[in-house]
Write a protein that holds these residues in place. Structure first.
Motif, PDB file in Angstrom:
ATOM      1  N   ASP A 101      -2.435 -14.111  -0.749  1.00 16.86           N
ATOM      2  CA  ASP A 101      -1.681 -14.075   0.394  1.00 16.86           C
ATOM      3  C   ASP A 101      -0.130 -13.936  -0.021  1.00 16.86           C
ATOM      4  OD1 ASP A 101      -1.589 -16.604  -0.457  1.00 16.86           O
ATOM      5  OD2 ASP A 101      -1.784 -17.666   1.586  1.00 16.86           O
ATOM      6  N   ARG A 102       0.259 -13.903  -1.147  1.00 17.07           N
ATOM      7  CA  ARG A 102       1.562 -13.825  -1.385  1.00 17.07           C
ATOM      8  C   ARG A 102       1.930 -12.394  -1.572  1.00 17.07           C
ATOM      9  NH1 ARG A 102       1.909 -17.942  -6.696  1.00 17.07           N
ATOM     10  NH2 ARG A 102       0.889 -19.995  -5.590  1.00 17.07           N
ATOM     11  N   ALA A 103       3.503 -12.095  -1.387  1.00 22.66           N
ATOM     12  CA  ALA A 103       3.799 -10.764  -1.601  1.00 22.66           C
ATOM     13  C   ALA A 103       3.456  -9.936  -2.927  1.00 22.66           C
ATOM     14  CB  ALA A 103       5.329 -10.692  -1.428  1.00 22.66           C
ATOM     15  N   PRO A 104       2.685  -8.774  -2.973  1.00 20.34           N
ATOM     16  CA  PRO A 104       2.315  -8.113  -4.260  1.00 20.34           C
ATOM     17  C   PRO A 104       3.542  -7.828  -5.138  1.00 20.34           C
ATOM     18  CG  PRO A 104       1.904  -6.862  -2.397  1.00 20.34           C
ATOM     19  CD  PRO A 104       2.368  -8.104  -1.918  1.00 20.34           C
ATOM     20  N   VAL A 105       3.671  -7.849  -6.225  1.00 22.92           N
ATOM     21  CA  VAL A 105       4.726  -7.306  -7.103  1.00 22.92           C
ATOM     22  C   VAL A 105       4.292  -5.942  -7.770  1.00 22.92           C
ATOM     23  CG1 VAL A 105       5.188  -9.918  -7.663  1.00 22.92           C
ATOM     24  CG2 VAL A 105       3.479  -8.603  -9.204  1.00 22.92           C
ATOM     25  N   ALA A 106       3.042  -5.462  -7.850  1.00 23.47           N
ATOM     26  CA  ALA A 106       2.961  -3.993  -8.282  1.00 23.47           C
ATOM     27  C   ALA A 106       1.546  -3.654  -7.652  1.00 23.47           C
ATOM     28  CB  ALA A 106       2.869  -4.270  -9.907  1.00 23.47           C
ATOM     29  N   TRP A 107       1.500  -2.379  -7.950  1.00 22.97           N
ATOM     30  CA  TRP A 107       0.002  -1.805  -7.480  1.00 22.97           C
ATOM     31  C   TRP A 107      -0.528  -1.317  -8.991  1.00 22.97           C
ATOM     32  CZ3 TRP A 107      -3.428  -0.494  -4.208  1.00 22.97           C
ATOM     33  CH2 TRP A 107      -4.043   0.573  -4.061  1.00 22.97           C
ATOM     34  N   VAL A 108      -1.552  -1.913  -9.054  1.00 27.40           N
ATOM     35  CA  VAL A 108      -2.227  -1.769 -10.515  1.00 27.40           C
ATOM     36  C   VAL A 108      -3.470  -1.098 -10.362  1.00 27.40           C
ATOM     37  CG1 VAL A 108      -2.858  -2.660 -12.607  1.00 27.40           C
ATOM     38  CG2 VAL A 108      -0.786  -3.303 -11.345  1.00 27.40           C
ATOM     39  N   ASP A 109      -3.723   0.101 -10.712  1.00 24.78           N
ATOM     40  CA  ASP A 109      -5.297   0.747 -10.708  1.00 24.78           C
ATOM     41  C   ASP A 109      -5.950   0.248  -9.571  1.00 24.78           C
ATOM     42  OD1 ASP A 109      -4.729   1.841 -13.046  1.00 24.78           O
ATOM     43  OD2 ASP A 109      -5.884   0.681 -14.358  1.00 24.78           O
ATOM     44  N   GLY A 110      -5.526   0.642  -8.289  1.00 26.47           N
ATOM     45  CA  GLY A 110      -6.188   0.675  -7.146  1.00 26.47           C
ATOM     46  C   GLY A 110      -6.326  -0.824  -6.773  1.00 26.47           C
ATOM     47  N   GLY A 111      -5.705  -1.759  -7.065  1.00 29.28           N
ATOM     48  CA  GLY A 111      -5.510  -2.905  -6.586  1.00 29.28           C
ATOM     49  C   GLY A 111      -4.075  -3.329  -6.655  1.00 29.28           C
ATOM     50  N   LEU A 112      -3.852  -4.799  -6.079  1.00 27.37           N
ATOM     51  CA  LEU A 112      -2.522  -5.433  -6.247  1.00 27.37           C
ATOM     52  C   LEU A 112      -2.330  -6.581  -7.111  1.00 27.37           C
ATOM     53  CD1 LEU A 112      -1.854  -5.090  -2.003  1.00 27.37           C
ATOM     54  CD2 LEU A 112      -0.967  -4.017  -3.893  1.00 27.37           C
ATOM     55  N   LEU A 113      -1.376  -6.427  -8.042  1.00 24.77           N
ATOM     56  CA  LEU A 113      -1.149  -7.626  -8.869  1.00 24.77           C
ATOM     57  C   LEU A 113      -0.198  -8.508  -7.872  1.00 24.77           C
ATOM     58  CD1 LEU A 113      -1.100  -8.774 -11.704  1.00 24.77           C
ATOM     59  CD2 LEU A 113       0.894  -7.773 -12.297  1.00 24.77           C
ATOM     60  N   VAL A 114      -0.748  -9.501  -7.534  1.00 24.09           N
ATOM     61  CA  VAL A 114       0.097 -10.527  -6.688  1.00 24.09           C
ATOM     62  C   VAL A 114       1.171 -11.509  -7.416  1.00 24.09           C
ATOM     63  CG1 VAL A 114      -0.421 -12.266  -4.954  1.00 24.09           C
ATOM     64  CG2 VAL A 114      -1.958 -10.557  -5.263  1.00 24.09           C
ATOM     65  N   ASP A 115       0.564 -12.049  -8.428  1.00 22.43           N
ATOM     66  CA  ASP A 115       1.658 -12.677  -9.361  1.00 22.43           C
ATOM     67  C   ASP A 115       0.907 -12.528 -10.857  1.00 22.43           C
ATOM     68  OD1 ASP A 115      -0.251 -14.719  -9.247  1.00 22.43           O
ATOM     69  OD2 ASP A 115       0.723 -15.834  -7.916  1.00 22.43           O
ATOM     70  N   GLY A 116       1.342 -13.562 -11.609  1.00 23.35           N
ATOM     71  CA  GLY A 116       0.827 -13.697 -12.922  1.00 23.35           C
ATOM     72  C   GLY A 116      -0.470 -14.180 -12.989  1.00 23.35           C
ATOM     73  N   HIS A 117      -0.947 -14.639 -11.984  1.00 21.08           N
ATOM     74  CA  HIS A 117      -2.491 -15.526 -11.901  1.00 21.08           C
ATOM     75  C   HIS A 117      -3.409 -14.724 -10.959  1.00 21.08           C
ATOM     76  CE1 HIS A 117      -0.657 -18.712 -14.181  1.00 21.08           C
ATOM     77  NE2 HIS A 117       0.462 -18.303 -13.584  1.00 21.08           N
ATOM     78  N   ARG A 118      -3.091 -13.835 -10.097  1.00 20.15           N
ATOM     79  CA  ARG A 118      -4.092 -13.432  -9.183  1.00 20.15           C
ATOM     80  C   ARG A 118      -4.036 -11.822  -8.936  1.00 20.15           C
ATOM     81  NH1 ARG A 118      -4.944 -17.973  -9.639  1.00 20.15           N
ATOM     82  NH2 ARG A 118      -5.826 -19.591  -8.042  1.00 20.15           N
ATOM     83  N   TYR A 119      -5.115 -11.285  -8.753  1.00 23.61           N
ATOM     84  CA  TYR A 119      -5.146  -9.816  -8.565  1.00 23.61           C
ATOM     85  C   TYR A 119      -6.079  -9.530  -7.504  1.00 23.61           C
ATOM     86  CZ  TYR A 119      -6.489  -4.836  -9.689  1.00 23.61           C
ATOM     87  OH  TYR A 119      -6.602  -3.401  -9.643  1.00 23.61           O
ATOM     88  N   LEU A 120      -5.702  -8.818  -6.571  1.00 24.01           N
ATOM     89  CA  LEU A 120      -6.393  -8.426  -5.391  1.00 24.01           C
ATOM     90  C   LEU A 120      -7.104  -6.996  -5.503  1.00 24.01           C
ATOM     91  CD1 LEU A 120      -6.989  -9.024  -2.384  1.00 24.01           C
ATOM     92  CD2 LEU A 120      -5.073  -7.974  -1.606  1.00 24.01           C
ATOM     93  N   THR A 121      -8.287  -6.997  -5.557  1.00 19.79           N
ATOM     94  CA  THR A 121      -8.936  -5.749  -6.113  1.00 19.79           C
ATOM     95  C   THR A 121      -8.978  -4.825  -4.785  1.00 19.79           C
ATOM     96  OG1 THR A 121     -11.417  -6.356  -5.317  1.00 19.79           O
ATOM     97  CG2 THR A 121     -10.541  -6.985  -7.483  1.00 19.79           C
ATOM     98  N   GLY A 122      -9.292  -3.473  -5.153  1.00 21.79           N
ATOM     99  CA  GLY A 122      -9.628  -2.295  -4.136  1.00 21.79           C
ATOM    100  C   GLY A 122     -10.536  -2.602  -2.983  1.00 21.79           C
ATOM    101  N   ASP A 123     -11.508  -3.558  -3.332  1.00 22.90           N
ATOM    102  CA  ASP A 123     -12.576  -3.790  -2.265  1.00 22.90           C
ATOM    103  C   ASP A 123     -12.118  -5.164  -1.707  1.00 22.90           C
ATOM    104  OD1 ASP A 123     -13.315  -5.289  -4.417  1.00 22.90           O
ATOM    105  OD2 ASP A 123     -15.035  -4.715  -4.532  1.00 22.90           O
ATOM    106  N   GLY A 124     -11.075  -5.419  -1.816  1.00 24.41           N
ATOM    107  CA  GLY A 124     -10.564  -7.047  -1.100  1.00 24.41           C
ATOM    108  C   GLY A 124     -10.999  -8.287  -1.631  1.00 24.41           C
ATOM    109  N   ARG A 125     -11.225  -8.207  -3.017  1.00 28.99           N
ATOM    110  CA  ARG A 125     -11.554  -9.595  -3.826  1.00 28.99           C
ATOM    111  C   ARG A 125     -10.416  -9.960  -4.296  1.00 28.99           C
ATOM    112  NH1 ARG A 125     -14.760  -9.064  -7.643  1.00 28.99           N
ATOM    113  NH2 ARG A 125     -14.797  -6.878  -7.486  1.00 28.99           N
TER     114      ARG A 125
END
Length: 398
Positions: free
Chosen positions: A309-333
């Protein structure tokens, strides 16, 4: 912002259960774990301190910047495909007390940008693959008290060697056309910029005039503001309004502080609706603001699951790199990114507690490979330290 080398493309991390054909398919939790991305060390520096940014033109032309803990000396590192070396800072940067930022300017040029705290009108520098040369800094903002330099925040966007934007003050953005900087006036104070495409730039912040900003105890009720550059002028674009229920808390207001352009023209904005806490019984909760530009208007978004739920830092291959520990996938996981442990040769005991902090990220031009600069904090009795690292993001199973 980014850099890279070596192999292993970051495929759509966490976006599918299929395993490579030479590996038996997993199922359930095992499949999700196998599909999760992970960091791996590309370089562990031989000094104590931190790396704050990384960028690259190719696998054999990678740069990283940071600072030593002992004395705070600014460090510039270069990788030529075979080894990492410590390089002198380019001439003309002036006195550099803080690590500058690295910005990719297309596939053939990198920029080294001083941050807030640099003295005077320090020049910027650009790398063309062979040498560093001077790059003019944006002009001073007449309303700003200090030199016109970006802060540590993401308020500069370099789309190419002849197309860059930087916030030079709360109400001023300057554009680089390859030959000179041209200041432009913003309708509202801005905190961040994002370039979505040619003549398609967003600036977000807050406004204290217009609908929803009526006075509260003599102060305006600030509202989020979004402004769009269409190649000719900055034009305000309507955003949702926010207001707490009565009785109003002290000094309420809402603003946006982060904007991120994704592939396909989609744009995300993040901010906060909050107040001055501690002056009212039964105070309301502050709320995060999550907006998405759908091509015609800004619409609110539900918070993502887990700790994404934090502000993402980069758009990476169809998902969002949230920080160094979390990745939000394109299908919302929301999936956890695997973190390596430092080798004992870096001075870390096998039993020591370690944590990775990622600061600057960069995608290697022409590849799906992502790098990040940061440090590993090693907590051990009597001798904690920070190890500067460059890490590479790998997809599950690669």
């Amino acid at each position: 912002m980014t850099a890279a080398i070596l192999a292993a493309v970051l495929a759509a991390a966490g976006c599918g259960p299929d395993a490579p054909p030479d590996r038996p398919a997993a199922s359930g939790a095992d499949a999700e774990a196998a599909a999760a991305p992970s960091w791996e060390f590309l370089h562990v520096a031989d000094f104590r301190g931190r790396l704050t940014d990384v960028a690259a033109l190719a696998a054999d032309d990678v740069w990283a910047v940071g600072a030593e803990d002992d004395g705070g000396a600014v460090v510039l590192l270069h990788h030529d495909g075979a080894r990492w070396t410590r390089e002198p800072l380019p001439e003309g940067l002036g006195e550099v007390r803080y690590p500058p930022r690295l910005e990719g300017a297309g596939a053939e040029e990198l920029w080294l940008v001083p941050v807030a705290g640099a003295e005077g009108d320090a020049s910027w520098a650009r790398w063309d693959g062979a040498r560093w040369s001077a790059l003019p800094a944006p002009p001073r903002d007449a309303d700003a008290a200090s030199a016109v330099l970006p802060t540590a925040g993401p308020d500069i966007e370099v789309a190419g060697p002849d197309d860059a934007w930087v916030l030079t003050g709360p109400r001023t953005a300057a554009h680089w056309d390859g030959g000179r900087w041209t200041p432009t006036r913003l309708p509202h104070p801005a905190a961040d910029l994002a370039v979505a495409g040619p003549d398609d730039v967003w600036a977000v912040g807050h406004r204290t005039t217009g609908p929803g900003t009526g006075s509260v105890a003599g102060l305006p009720y600030a509202q989020p503001a979004a402004t769009h550059w269409d190649g000719t002028a900055w034009k305000p674009v309507r955003t949702p309004r926010y207001r707490f229920d009565e009785p109003l808390p002290a000094e309420p207001g809402a603003s946006l502080d982060r904007v991120l352009a994704l592939d396909g023209g989609e744009v995300l904005a993040r901010g906060r609706h909050t107040f001055n806490h501690g002056e009212l019984e039964n105070e309301p909760r502050s709320e995060d603001i999550r907006l998405r530009w759908d091509g015609s208007r800004w619409v609110g978004q539900e918070p993502p699951p887990g700790r994404c739920d934090r502000a993402p830092v980069a758009w990476v291959d169809g998902g969002l790199l949230v920080d160094g520990h979390r990745y939000l996938t394109g299908d919302g996981r929301c999936v956890r990114i695997g973190i390596p442990r430092l080798p004992e040769s870096a001075g870390a005991r096998g039993t020591s507690k370690q944590s990775l902090r990622v600061e600057g990220t960069h995608r290697v031009p022409g590849s799906g490979e992502w790098l990040a600069a940061g440090h590993v904090r090693v907590d051990r009795s009597g001798d904690p330290f920070a190890a500067p690292v460059v890490v590479r993001l790998r997809s599950g199973g690669s």
